[in-house]
Design a protein around this motif. Structure first.
Motif, PDB file in Angstrom:
ATOM      1  N   ASP A 189       0.849  -1.195   0.000  1.00 37.90           N
ATOM      2  CA  ASP A 189       0.000   0.000   0.000  1.00 37.90           C
ATOM      3  C   ASP A 189       0.881   1.241   0.000  1.00 37.90           C
ATOM      4  OD1 ASP A 189      -2.308   1.543   0.017  1.00 37.90           O
ATOM      5  OD2 ASP A 189      -2.373   1.606   2.197  1.00 37.90           O
ATOM      6  N   CYS A 190       1.510   1.498  -1.123  1.00 38.44           N
ATOM      7  CA  CYS A 190       2.413   2.643  -1.230  1.00 38.44           C
ATOM      8  C   CYS A 190       1.809   3.686  -2.176  1.00 38.44           C
ATOM      9  CB  CYS A 190       3.778   2.195  -1.748  1.00 38.44           C
ATOM     10  SG  CYS A 190       5.019   3.518  -1.726  1.00 38.44           S
ATOM     11  N   TRP A 191       2.192   4.932  -1.987  1.00 43.89           N
ATOM     12  CA  TRP A 191       1.733   6.029  -2.835  1.00 43.89           C
ATOM     13  C   TRP A 191       2.099   5.765  -4.294  1.00 43.89           C
ATOM     14  CZ3 TRP A 191       5.765   7.895  -5.479  1.00 43.89           C
ATOM     15  CH2 TRP A 191       7.041   7.734  -4.915  1.00 43.89           C
ATOM     16  N   CYS A 192       3.177   5.027  -4.562  1.00 44.88           N
ATOM     17  CA  CYS A 192       3.650   4.844  -5.933  1.00 44.88           C
ATOM     18  C   CYS A 192       2.720   3.970  -6.774  1.00 44.88           C
ATOM     19  CB  CYS A 192       5.063   4.270  -5.944  1.00 44.88           C
ATOM     20  SG  CYS A 192       5.203   2.584  -5.345  1.00 44.88           S
ATOM     21  N   LYS A 193       1.876   3.161  -6.138  1.00 49.18           N
ATOM     22  CA  LYS A 193       1.010   2.302  -6.943  1.00 49.18           C
ATOM     23  C   LYS A 193      -0.058   3.092  -7.698  1.00 49.18           C
ATOM     24  CE  LYS A 193      -2.419   0.808  -3.555  1.00 49.18           C
ATOM     25  NZ  LYS A 193      -2.936  -0.333  -2.822  1.00 49.18           N
ATOM     26  N   SER A 194      -0.253   4.361  -7.342  1.00 44.31           N
ATOM     27  CA  SER A 194      -1.226   5.189  -8.051  1.00 44.31           C
ATOM     28  C   SER A 194      -0.612   5.873  -9.281  1.00 44.31           C
ATOM     29  CB  SER A 194      -1.815   6.242  -7.115  1.00 44.31           C
ATOM     30  OG  SER A 194      -0.815   7.169  -6.730  1.00 44.31           O
ATOM     31  N   LEU A 195       0.694   5.713  -9.474  1.00 40.47           N
ATOM     32  CA  LEU A 195       1.379   6.321 -10.618  1.00 40.47           C
ATOM     33  C   LEU A 195       1.547   5.304 -11.737  1.00 40.47           C
ATOM     34  CD1 LEU A 195       4.165   8.279  -8.721  1.00 40.47           C
ATOM     35  CD2 LEU A 195       2.076   9.192  -9.708  1.00 40.47           C
ATOM     36  N   PRO A 196       1.738   5.785 -12.979  1.00 40.30           N
ATOM     37  CA  PRO A 196       1.974   4.852 -14.085  1.00 40.30           C
ATOM     38  C   PRO A 196       3.258   4.061 -13.847  1.00 40.30           C
ATOM     39  CG  PRO A 196       1.630   7.093 -14.896  1.00 40.30           C
ATOM     40  CD  PRO A 196       1.728   7.171 -13.405  1.00 40.30           C
ATOM     41  N   ALA A 197       3.298   2.859 -14.365  1.00 32.75           N
ATOM     42  CA  ALA A 197       4.496   2.020 -14.239  1.00 32.75           C
ATOM     43  C   ALA A 197       5.629   2.608 -15.074  1.00 32.75           C
ATOM     44  CB  ALA A 197       4.182   0.614 -14.705  1.00 32.75           C
ATOM     45  N   LEU A 198       6.839   2.407 -14.606  1.00 29.46           N
ATOM     46  CA  LEU A 198       8.005   2.850 -15.362  1.00 29.46           C
ATOM     47  C   LEU A 198       8.208   1.944 -16.569  1.00 29.46           C
ATOM     48  CD1 LEU A 198      10.711   3.537 -12.628  1.00 29.46           C
ATOM     49  CD2 LEU A 198       9.497   5.214 -14.009  1.00 29.46           C
ATOM     50  N   PRO A 199       8.772   2.490 -17.659  1.00 28.52           N
ATOM     51  CA  PRO A 199       9.127   1.629 -18.786  1.00 28.52           C
ATOM     52  C   PRO A 199      10.230   0.662 -18.340  1.00 28.52           C
ATOM     53  CG  PRO A 199       9.698   3.934 -19.233  1.00 28.52           C
ATOM     54  CD  PRO A 199       9.058   3.884 -17.888  1.00 28.52           C
ATOM     55  N   ALA A 200      10.276  -0.510 -18.945  1.00 27.90           N
ATOM     56  CA  ALA A 200      11.227  -1.552 -18.549  1.00 27.90           C
ATOM     57  C   ALA A 200      12.673  -1.058 -18.560  1.00 27.90           C
ATOM     58  CB  ALA A 200      11.071  -2.766 -19.448  1.00 27.90           C
TER      59      ALA A 200
END
Length: 78
Positions: free
Chosen positions: A33-44
């Motif tokens: 449950d981190c704030w980062c899960k609401s952001l788009p995923a980084l490119p590989a």
């Protein structure tokens, strides 16, 4: 850091490897449950499996090129 110093949410204080700013990281929270899960995923090509988490500003800047937006701020380290 002792267990009592960890906030109740499981977030831990971390330092961004790109800019050096301090931020709260929920990477090891259960359930995740981190704030980062609401952001788009980084490119590989931006992901270093041995790397540390980025602060909110650097994570947004790193994800911006994948979304077609110009990166904010200075150069990104690789």
């Amino acid at each position: 850091m002792t267990a009592s110093a960890v906030p109740a949410t499981g977030m831990k204080s971390a330092r961004c490897p790109r800019c050096g700013n301090s931020f709260d990281c929920g990477r090891n929270t259960e359930p995740f449950d981190c704030w980062c899960k609401s952001l788009p995923a980084l490119p590989a090509n931006e992901i270093d499996p041995r790397g540390r988490c980025l602060c909110p500003e650097c994570l947004v800047a790193a994800a911006a090129p994948a979304a077609g937006a110009p990166p904010k701020g200075g150069n990104l380290l690789r």
